[in-house]
Enzyme design. Sequence first.
Site: not given
Length: 398
Positions: A197, A244
């Site tokens: 990511e 997140d």
Amino acid sequence: MPLAFRNRCGHFILICLGVLLLLLPGYAYEELSDESLKALPRPNEEFDIHNGALLSPILQTRIPGTPGHDAVLQHLVNYIRTTLPKWEIDLQNSTSQTPVSNGEDVPFVNVIAYRDPPGASVGDVERLTLVAHYDSKLTPEGFIGAIDSAAPCAMIMHAMRSIDIALDKKWADMQARGMDPSFEEERGIQVLFLDGEEAFDHWTDDDSLYGARSLAETWDQEMNPAMSTFKTKLSSISLFVLLDLLGSKSPSIMSFYQTTHWAYQNMGALEQRLRSLGQFKSSSSDPWFIDTSKDSRQVVAMGGIQDDHIPFLARGVDVLHIIDFAPFKGFPPVWHTMDDDAEHLDMDTVEDWTVLVTAFAAEWMELEGFIGEAENAKARRDAELEAEAIRLNKKTEL
């Protein structure tokens, strides 16, 4: 067209619309009782930052292509294979050059795990999908990324086991009552631990989301068997819930998408219920979900927060983005600094997030009556109803 005929047509259309609304995913969502919410298991010592079985192995640098990354990957895979043997597990591999790899390919591995109803055919089950990334940033050197996203990975791991136990009970109960789970139940659950990511140099469309971009493209192109309910694995995702930057005290969570605002509101309602029931350890004067009072038409999509959901969102997947961010506040203060380590996690908040995610998944999977002691309560209620039915039947016979 005669008026009477038009009226009948209008009535028929309204009936069809009503049926359609009942079939939409949001209308299959079943609230957990207070009894079930109180019975949700907590991670406790498993989240000890020094030797907890779930969290501590992830609290290390885990840059793709390094030994630390391989160790965390193995931790995730071993946990699923040993603790969740009924889950299917796949590893999706890809490679890509990065701005700092000097022309060499860097390997990326996405961990995919899912569980469907017993006997369900491939392509016929829609899946609630819980997502977090498990890699960490290259810089600053030695960066841990506790909120980003070691803690979210551990939250999902705990939720997986809690849901798995309840699913066993639910599907066994269905079979005992002569119901076929593969026919009656069209929902499964899926977890994605995504790789790559983070940007290696600075965030661009090409230097970021390596694993997410690869998986979304692959799943968009791979077809399920002919006559399947869902054409691709991508289209079988009922809701993509991305966690997140979670683990700092007093988070602020915005609603980003109109189409999933109802799910956002459900999670916000769960937060308030759990807090009112005394099931949260953290103290907060303000709700975490700051947009629950908004109508969906007031929700404005923010394209500025780039994250693993973007390649899936671009392909039409419904996304619930759970990230600690708010206007005038920004991201948590430790974001992308060396302070994003184990010692800066607010562990009460981490545990509360874990309970909340588990509760949301349990409601989505309609597990009321199969969570902890709530199962015993359900059995007592069923026995009471059966006894009452027998009593009434005997009374009728007399």
